[in-house]
Design a protein around this motif. Structure first.
Motif, mmCIF file in Angstrom:
data_model
loop_
_atom_site.group_PDB
_atom_site.id
_atom_site.type_symbol
_atom_site.label_atom_id
_atom_site.label_comp_id
_atom_site.label_asym_id
_atom_site.label_seq_id
_atom_site.Cartn_x
_atom_site.Cartn_y
_atom_site.Cartn_z
ATOM 1 N N THR A 113 -5.388 7.898 -4.076
ATOM 2 C CA THR A 113 -5.276 6.555 -4.646
ATOM 3 C C THR A 113 -5.500 5.484 -3.599
ATOM 4 O O THR A 113 -6.217 4.506 -3.837
ATOM 5 C CB THR A 113 -3.890 6.378 -5.287
ATOM 6 O OG1 THR A 113 -3.708 7.363 -6.307
ATOM 7 C CG2 THR A 113 -3.755 4.994 -5.911
ATOM 8 N N LEU A 114 -4.898 5.654 -2.415
ATOM 9 C CA LEU A 114 -5.093 4.678 -1.340
ATOM 10 C C LEU A 114 -6.563 4.557 -0.960
ATOM 11 O O LEU A 114 -7.092 3.447 -0.804
ATOM 12 C CB LEU A 114 -4.277 5.083 -0.112
ATOM 13 C CG LEU A 114 -2.809 4.677 -0.059
ATOM 14 C CD1 LEU A 114 -2.178 5.159 1.242
ATOM 15 C CD2 LEU A 114 -2.665 3.167 -0.177
ATOM 16 N N VAL A 115 -7.209 5.690 -0.784
ATOM 17 C CA VAL A 115 -8.628 5.671 -0.377
ATOM 18 C C VAL A 115 -9.479 4.953 -1.417
ATOM 19 O O VAL A 115 -10.293 4.078 -1.078
ATOM 20 C CB VAL A 115 -9.135 7.109 -0.144
ATOM 21 C CG1 VAL A 115 -10.653 7.111 0.025
ATOM 22 C CG2 VAL A 115 -8.470 7.716 1.075
ATOM 23 N N LEU A 116 -9.298 5.296 -2.676
ATOM 24 C CA LEU A 116 -10.122 4.694 -3.724
ATOM 25 C C LEU A 116 -9.846 3.198 -3.871
ATOM 26 O O LEU A 116 -10.774 2.393 -4.044
ATOM 27 C CB LEU A 116 -9.875 5.409 -5.053
ATOM 28 C CG LEU A 116 -10.366 6.860 -5.123
ATOM 29 C CD1 LEU A 116 -10.011 7.475 -6.473
ATOM 30 C CD2 LEU A 116 -11.865 6.935 -4.879
ATOM 31 N N LEU B 16 0.829 -1.206 0.000
ATOM 32 C CA LEU B 16 0.000 0.000 0.000
ATOM 33 C C LEU B 16 0.862 1.253 0.000
ATOM 34 O O LEU B 16 0.553 2.237 -0.685
ATOM 35 C CB LEU B 16 -0.933 -0.005 1.215
ATOM 36 C CG LEU B 16 -2.066 -1.041 1.186
ATOM 37 C CD1 LEU B 16 -2.754 -1.115 2.541
ATOM 38 C CD2 LEU B 16 -3.065 -0.705 0.095
ATOM 39 N N ASP B 17 1.945 1.231 0.763
ATOM 40 C CA ASP B 17 2.864 2.359 0.764
ATOM 41 C C ASP B 17 3.485 2.554 -0.614
ATOM 42 O O ASP B 17 3.635 3.689 -1.088
ATOM 43 C CB ASP B 17 3.955 2.125 1.806
ATOM 44 C CG ASP B 17 4.954 3.278 1.868
ATOM 45 O OD1 ASP B 17 4.560 4.384 2.265
ATOM 46 O OD2 ASP B 17 6.126 3.060 1.496
ATOM 47 N N GLY B 18 3.827 1.436 -1.266
ATOM 48 C CA GLY B 18 4.381 1.522 -2.616
ATOM 49 C C GLY B 18 3.380 2.092 -3.599
ATOM 50 O O GLY B 18 3.741 2.887 -4.483
ATOM 51 N N ASP C 119 8.781 0.458 -4.757
ATOM 52 C CA ASP C 119 7.468 1.106 -4.691
ATOM 53 C C ASP C 119 6.599 0.711 -5.878
ATOM 54 O O ASP C 119 5.397 0.461 -5.724
ATOM 55 C CB ASP C 119 7.628 2.626 -4.670
ATOM 56 C CG ASP C 119 8.111 3.146 -3.329
ATOM 57 O OD1 ASP C 119 7.831 2.496 -2.309
ATOM 58 O OD2 ASP C 119 8.783 4.191 -3.307
ATOM 59 N N VAL C 120 7.198 0.658 -7.049
ATOM 60 C CA VAL C 120 6.433 0.264 -8.238
ATOM 61 C C VAL C 120 5.915 -1.160 -8.082
ATOM 62 O O VAL C 120 4.759 -1.450 -8.415
ATOM 63 C CB VAL C 120 7.296 0.401 -9.507
ATOM 64 C CG1 VAL C 120 6.591 -0.229 -10.705
ATOM 65 C CG2 VAL C 120 7.587 1.871 -9.787
ATOM 66 N N PHE C 121 6.732 -2.049 -7.556
ATOM 67 C CA PHE C 121 6.281 -3.417 -7.330
ATOM 68 C C PHE C 121 5.077 -3.442 -6.390
ATOM 69 O O PHE C 121 4.119 -4.186 -6.607
ATOM 70 C CB PHE C 121 7.417 -4.274 -6.757
ATOM 71 C CG PHE C 121 8.316 -4.871 -7.801
ATOM 72 C CD1 PHE C 121 7.927 -5.992 -8.508
ATOM 73 C CD2 PHE C 121 9.547 -4.313 -8.074
ATOM 74 C CE1 PHE C 121 8.753 -6.546 -9.472
ATOM 75 C CE2 PHE C 121 10.381 -4.845 -9.040
ATOM 76 C CZ PHE C 121 9.985 -5.970 -9.743
ATOM 77 N N GLY C 122 5.122 -2.629 -5.333
ATOM 78 C CA GLY C 122 3.979 -2.564 -4.431
ATOM 79 C C GLY C 122 2.736 -2.050 -5.126
ATOM 80 O O GLY C 122 1.630 -2.578 -4.936
ATOM 81 N N THR D 78 4.052 5.486 -5.601
ATOM 82 C CA THR D 78 4.013 5.452 -7.069
ATOM 83 C C THR D 78 3.023 6.479 -7.603
ATOM 84 O O THR D 78 3.295 7.181 -8.587
ATOM 85 C CB THR D 78 3.633 4.050 -7.564
ATOM 86 O OG1 THR D 78 4.609 3.110 -7.095
ATOM 87 C CG2 THR D 78 3.591 3.993 -9.083
ATOM 88 N N ALA D 79 1.871 6.575 -6.953
ATOM 89 C CA ALA D 79 0.868 7.562 -7.371
ATOM 90 C C ALA D 79 1.417 8.978 -7.235
ATOM 91 O O ALA D 79 1.203 9.833 -8.106
ATOM 92 C CB ALA D 79 -0.406 7.401 -6.547
ATOM 93 N N ASP D 80 2.142 9.238 -6.151
ATOM 94 C CA ASP D 80 2.730 10.567 -5.974
ATOM 95 C C ASP D 80 3.778 10.848 -7.046
ATOM 96 O O ASP D 80 3.855 11.966 -7.576
ATOM 97 C CB ASP D 80 3.365 10.681 -4.586
ATOM 98 C CG ASP D 80 2.341 10.929 -3.487
ATOM 99 O OD1 ASP D 80 1.271 11.500 -3.806
ATOM 100 O OD2 ASP D 80 2.605 10.570 -2.331
#
Length: 258
Positions: free
Chosen positions: A119-122, A84-86, A238-241, A90-92
């Motif tokens: 992104t996390l919320v959605l 989730l952190d990744g 991060d991309v992998f996450g 990545t979204a940022d």
């Protein structure tokens, strides 16, 4: 080709992709190749645990929504929230619109920006909503959906670690596993996961829909992967996450349709 005992691959997969106390006895690209090929097996364990906890909540008298929350929480706990952190990082990085070097710097920062939060919320809302739909049908449907989602999420990691996909940085987990998996091996694992999902879920969801969930999950992760390679020059941890969360969510959405 140097061969490595399967146990080393399993240790690498569970030791790096989960918080389970599994010692990683080898940390090299040979072990990484075996570990990434075994990644979906870690997903089976994570997803199976999530599905059973949701089912237990449902049997204990909880509603489908609470059961879905319980199931969605397990992968986060068993990965220390790294995927989730990744996803958020990545979204940022993508949302910043900055050149690759600056975007990678943004992704390494400890805070989460607005793109990451949204992104996390959605994504979490989509996961909980899809799981609630599944548990609303029966505990079996919910448990199987959770298992397939987590397995598809780790399959995305196997596919992203295939040869030809470069690392964006010279260090980190992304660099350790980038390009270690032969393309044929990655495709073979993908076919095996889709076939297994179709067989295991045929009586509950139908073989075609179950296999389609895996295929759509892999396709969604592939689209994100290609975009990240174009923007960042390669993959990072991060991309992998982000790929894992994207694939897992896509699988759940497919299983919830209809």
């Amino acid at each position: 080709m140097i061969r490595i005992p399967p146990l080393h691959g399993l240790r690498f997969a569970f030791g790096t992709l989960t918080v389970l106390p599994v010692p990683v006895t080898r940390w090299d690209r040979v072990a990484a190749r075996a570990g990434m090929l075994c990644a979906p097996l870690a997903g089976v364990v994570v997803g199976g645990t999530a599905g059973l906890l949701g089912a237990a909540a449902l049997v204990a008298g909880a509603g489908p929504l609470l059961a879905a929350v319980c199931a969605a929480a397990v992968p986060a706990v068993l990965t220390r929230g790294l995927h989730l952190d990744g996803l958020a990082d990545t979204a940022d990085g993508l949302g910043s619109g900055k050149p690759a070097a600056e975007a990678l710097r943004i992704m390494k920062q400890s805070d989460i920006g607005p793109f990451g939060v949204i992104t996390l919320v959605l994504v979490l809302l989509a996961q909980v909503a899809a799981l609630a739909e599944a548990y609303g049908g029966s505990w079996e449907r919910g448990a199987l959906a959770a298992a397939v989602s987590a397995t598809a999420a780790r399959l995305a990691l196997t596919l992203a670690a295939r040869r030809g996909i470069p690392a964006a940085r010279p260090e980190g987990l992304g660099a350790a596993v980038a390009g270690v998996v032969p393309v044929r091996g990655a495709l073979a694992v993908a076919v095996a996961v889709a076939a297994a999902a179709g067989g295991a879920l045929s009586a509950t969801y139908g073989a075609v829909r179950a296999a389609a969930a895996v295929v759509v999950a892999a396709a969604a992760a592939e689209l994100l992967l290609r975009h990240c390679v174009r923007r960042f020059g390669g993959v990072t941890g991060d991309v992998f996450g982000g790929l894992a969360e994207t694939a897992g969510t896509a699988a759940l959405v497919v299983l919830s349709l209809g």
